[in-house]
Design a protein around this motif. Structure first.
Motif, PDB file in Angstrom:
ATOM      1  N   GLN A   1       0.850  -1.276  -0.010  1.00  0.00           N
ATOM      2  CA  GLN A   1       0.001  -0.027   0.093  1.00  0.00           C
ATOM      3  C   GLN A   1       0.734   1.344   0.114  1.00  0.00           C
ATOM      4  OE1 GLN A   1      -2.477  -0.718   3.554  1.00  0.00           O
ATOM      5  NE2 GLN A   1      -4.098  -1.297   2.321  1.00  0.00           N
ATOM      6  N   ALA A   2       1.659   1.114   0.844  1.00  0.00           N
ATOM      7  CA  ALA A   2       2.880   2.240   0.937  1.00  0.00           C
ATOM      8  C   ALA A   2       3.443   2.446  -0.203  1.00  0.00           C
ATOM      9  CB  ALA A   2       3.818   2.232   1.987  1.00  0.00           C
ATOM     10  N   LEU A   3       3.755   1.640  -0.950  1.00  0.00           N
ATOM     11  CA  LEU A   3       4.574   1.585  -2.461  1.00  0.00           C
ATOM     12  C   LEU A   3       3.829   2.068  -3.391  1.00  0.00           C
ATOM     13  CD1 LEU A   3       7.338   0.949  -3.841  1.00  0.00           C
ATOM     14  CD2 LEU A   3       6.260  -1.122  -4.241  1.00  0.00           C
ATOM     15  N   ILE A   4       2.426   1.775  -3.492  1.00  0.00           N
ATOM     16  CA  ILE A   4       1.510   2.213  -4.482  1.00  0.00           C
ATOM     17  C   ILE A   4       1.332   3.926  -4.243  1.00  0.00           C
ATOM     18  CG2 ILE A   4      -0.793   2.187  -5.231  1.00  0.00           C
ATOM     19  CD1 ILE A   4      -1.001  -0.744  -4.591  1.00  0.00           C
ATOM     20  N   PHE A   5       1.074   4.231  -3.106  1.00  0.00           N
ATOM     21  CA  PHE A   5       1.118   5.725  -2.688  1.00  0.00           C
ATOM     22  C   PHE A   5       2.365   6.325  -3.307  1.00  0.00           C
ATOM     23  CE2 PHE A   5       1.435   9.375   0.076  1.00  0.00           C
ATOM     24  CZ  PHE A   5       0.153   9.875  -0.083  1.00  0.00           C
ATOM     25  N   HIS A   6       3.501   5.938  -2.877  1.00  0.00           N
ATOM     26  CA  HIS A   6       4.657   6.290  -3.020  1.00  0.00           C
ATOM     27  C   HIS A   6       4.962   6.664  -4.684  1.00  0.00           C
ATOM     28  CE1 HIS A   6       8.866   7.232  -2.554  1.00  0.00           C
ATOM     29  NE2 HIS A   6       9.270   6.545  -3.361  1.00  0.00           N
ATOM     30  N   ILE A   7       4.592   5.551  -5.312  1.00  0.00           N
ATOM     31  CA  ILE A   7       4.767   5.790  -6.804  1.00  0.00           C
ATOM     32  C   ILE A   7       3.685   6.635  -7.420  1.00  0.00           C
ATOM     33  CG2 ILE A   7       4.702   4.570  -8.951  1.00  0.00           C
ATOM     34  CD1 ILE A   7       5.671   1.981  -7.630  1.00  0.00           C
ATOM     35  N   GLY A   8       2.464   6.689  -7.077  1.00  0.00           N
ATOM     36  CA  GLY A   8       1.737   7.680  -7.385  1.00  0.00           C
ATOM     37  C   GLY A   8       1.924   9.006  -7.018  1.00  0.00           C
ATOM     38  N   LEU A   9       2.290   9.331  -5.749  1.00  0.00           N
ATOM     39  CA  LEU A   9       2.926  10.697  -5.372  1.00  0.00           C
ATOM     40  C   LEU A   9       4.029  11.107  -6.136  1.00  0.00           C
ATOM     41  CD1 LEU A   9       2.948  13.019  -3.411  1.00  0.00           C
ATOM     42  CD2 LEU A   9       4.214  11.421  -1.868  1.00  0.00           C
ATOM     43  N   GLY A  10       4.905  10.209  -6.574  1.00  0.00           N
ATOM     44  CA  GLY A  10       6.226  10.593  -7.087  1.00  0.00           C
ATOM     45  C   GLY A  10       5.723  11.082  -8.682  1.00  0.00           C
ATOM     46  N   THR A  11       4.678  10.142  -9.157  1.00  0.00           N
ATOM     47  CA  THR A  11       4.267  10.499 -10.738  1.00  0.00           C
ATOM     48  C   THR A  11       3.693  11.968 -10.493  1.00  0.00           C
ATOM     49  OG1 THR A  11       3.982   8.281 -11.053  1.00  0.00           O
ATOM     50  CG2 THR A  11       2.710   9.854 -12.489  1.00  0.00           C
ATOM     51  N   PHE A  12       2.789  12.213  -9.611  1.00  0.00           N
ATOM     52  CA  PHE A  12       2.127  13.482  -9.380  1.00  0.00           C
ATOM     53  C   PHE A  12       3.141  14.726  -9.498  1.00  0.00           C
ATOM     54  CE2 PHE A  12       0.357  16.810  -6.570  1.00  0.00           C
ATOM     55  CZ  PHE A  12      -0.623  17.374  -7.354  1.00  0.00           C
ATOM     56  N   LEU A  13       4.359  14.580  -8.491  1.00  0.00           N
ATOM     57  CA  LEU A  13       5.224  15.506  -8.436  1.00  0.00           C
ATOM     58  C   LEU A  13       6.107  15.449  -9.469  1.00  0.00           C
ATOM     59  CD1 LEU A  13       6.226  14.779  -4.719  1.00  0.00           C
ATOM     60  CD2 LEU A  13       4.941  16.860  -5.319  1.00  0.00           C
ATOM     61  N   ALA A  14       6.293  14.721 -10.168  1.00  0.00           N
ATOM     62  CA  ALA A  14       6.928  14.784 -11.556  1.00  0.00           C
ATOM     63  C   ALA A  14       6.527  15.514 -12.521  1.00  0.00           C
ATOM     64  CB  ALA A  14       7.169  13.221 -11.897  1.00  0.00           C
ATOM     65  N   GLU A  15       5.187  15.390 -12.617  1.00  0.00           N
ATOM     66  CA  GLU A  15       4.331  16.250 -13.532  1.00  0.00           C
ATOM     67  C   GLU A  15       4.457  17.797 -12.998  1.00  0.00           C
ATOM     68  OE1 GLU A  15       2.022  18.065 -16.414  1.00  0.00           O
ATOM     69  OE2 GLU A  15       3.099  15.913 -16.295  1.00  0.00           O
ATOM     70  N   ARG A  16       4.393  18.183 -11.823  1.00  0.00           N
ATOM     71  CA  ARG A  16       4.485  19.348 -11.173  1.00  0.00           C
ATOM     72  C   ARG A  16       5.642  20.202 -11.648  1.00  0.00           C
ATOM     73  NH1 ARG A  16       1.686  20.493  -5.892  1.00  0.00           N
ATOM     74  NH2 ARG A  16       2.593  22.463  -6.459  1.00  0.00           N
ATOM     75  N   MET A  17       6.896  18.923 -11.427  1.00  0.00           N
ATOM     76  CA  MET A  17       8.132  19.693 -11.302  1.00  0.00           C
ATOM     77  C   MET A  17       8.787  19.334 -12.740  1.00  0.00           C
ATOM     78  SD  MET A  17       9.133  17.654  -7.552  1.00  0.00           S
ATOM     79  CE  MET A  17      10.957  18.375  -7.742  1.00  0.00           C
TER      80      MET A  17
END
Length: 282
Positions: free
Chosen positions: A75-91
Motif C-alpha cells: 500500500q505504501a509503495l503504491i502511494f509512493h509511486i503515485g505521489l512521485g508521478t504527480f510531483l514529477a508532472e508538477r516538477m
C-alpha cells in the motif's frame, strides 16, 4: 562512531529517519523488506522501528510513511509511486542544480514553453510551444560556442545553427554509440520543434511530445557537459562498483572529524582520514 553492524544502505536510512524524527523517537531497528523495479527505477522498501513509531521508508525518491496509515508495505509503495508521478508532472520544469547551471539559458526558455503549454487550447497555441522549444535549443547552442571543452572550431556554423553546433558539441562530449545516439537525437528533436511550429493542425498531444523531446535533449547535454567538467565517478578498488558512499565520524578523544569511503557492493572501506576544516565548535 559509525555503527559498522549496519550496512551502508541501512545506515543511510537510519540517519534519514533520525533526522526526520524527534530526539525521543529515534531508530532502533532497520530491515530491508524488498526491492521493486518499476519503469526502470528501483524502489527499496525498509521496515524501520523507532522508540515510539514504526515506518515504511521507500527510496527513489526517499520518503517515509507511518505504518499506522499504511499497514501493508505494498500500500505504501503504491502511494509512493503515485505521489512521485504527480510531483514529477508538477516538477518537469525543474532540473538538478548541478546540471541546470550548464544549460540555464536553454532551460529558462524551455520553462517559457511549459507556461505556454499550460495556457494553450488552440492549434496556434500549440504551434507557439514549438517556437519556444526551438528557441530553447538555439539558446543551448549559443551558450557553449566558446566553451573551453569545445576547443578550436575551424569552420564554425552560423550562430543560430542549432544542428551544426550541437553536432560539434556531440563530437567533443561523446564517442562511439553515444555520439551516434546524441546526433540522431539532435536531428530528430530539432525537426520536431520546426514541424510543430508550422503544423496548423497541432494538438495538445503533439505539443506535449515535443516538450518531452526538448526537455530530454537539453537535460542530456546538461549531464554530458557536467561529466566533461567533473570527470567519471570513482569506483571501488576491490569490486569496481560505483556504489561508494562517504561517511564521517567524530573522534571525541582527539576532538576531530574523520571521513572514509565505503563500498555498498562488497563492504570495502578506505582508511579514515582527518578532515582539517571540521573542528568541534565550528
Amino acid at each position: 562512531m559509525i555503527d559498522d553492524a549496519l550496512g551502508p544502505e541501512a545506515r543511510g536510512i537510519r540517519d534519514y529517519v533520525n533526522h526526520e524524527s524527534p530526539d525521543d523517537d529515534q531508530v532502533t531497528l532497520v530491515q530491508k523488506v524488498r526491492s521493486h523495479r518499476i519503469l526502470g527505477r528501483t524502489h527499496d522498501v525498509f521496515d524501520v522501528h523507532c522508540t515510539e513509531t514504526r515506518w515504511w521508508v521507500i527510496t527513489e525518491p526517499t520518503n517515509l510513511y507511518l505504518q499506522t496509515d499504511f499497514p501493508d508495505a505494498e500500500q505504501a509503495l503504491i502511494f509512493h509511486i503515485g505521489l512521485g508521478t504527480f510531483l514529477a508532472e508538477r516538477m518537469r520544469g525543474d532540473m538538478e542544480k548541478e546540471q541546470e547551471e550548464h544549460v540555464s539559458a536553454a532551460w529558462r526558455r524551455f520553462r517559457d514553453a511549459l507556461e505556454t503549454m499550460n495556457e494553450a487550447s488552440e492549434a496556434e497555441d500549440f504551434q507557439s510551444v514549438g517556437i519556444k522549444c526551438r528557441d530553447s535549443l538555439i539558446a543551448l547552442a549559443k551558450s557553449h560556442q566558446s566553451a573551453p571543452w569545445l576547443g578550436e572550431v575551424l569552420d564554425p556554423p552560423k550562430v543560430a545553427d542549432f544542428k551544426g553546433w550541437a553536432n560539434i558539441f556531440a563530437d567533443s562530449l561523446t564517442d562511439g554509440r553515444l555520439r551516434r545516439y546524441l546526433k540522431a537525437l539532435v536531428d530528430k528533436t530539432w525537426d520536431l520543434t520546426v514541424w510543430l511550429q508550422h503544423d496548423s493542425n497541432a494538438t495538445a498531444m503533439d505539443a506535449d511530445l515535443v516538450l518531452e523531446a526538448t526537455s530530454h535533449l537539453i537535460a542530456t547535454f546538461g549531464k554530458l557537459i557536467r561529466r566533461q567538467e567533473v570527470g567519471e565517478p570513482d569506483r571501488c578498488p576491490r569490486c569496481d562498483s560505483y556504489r561508494l558512499h562517504n561517511e564521517i565520524q567524530h573522534d571525541a578523544e582527539r576532538e576531530a572529524y574523520q571521513e572514509s569511503n565505503v563500498c555498498a557492493g562488497c563492504g570495502w572501506r578506505s582508511e579514515w582520514i582527518d578532515i582539517p576544516e571540521l573542528v568541534d565548535g565550528e
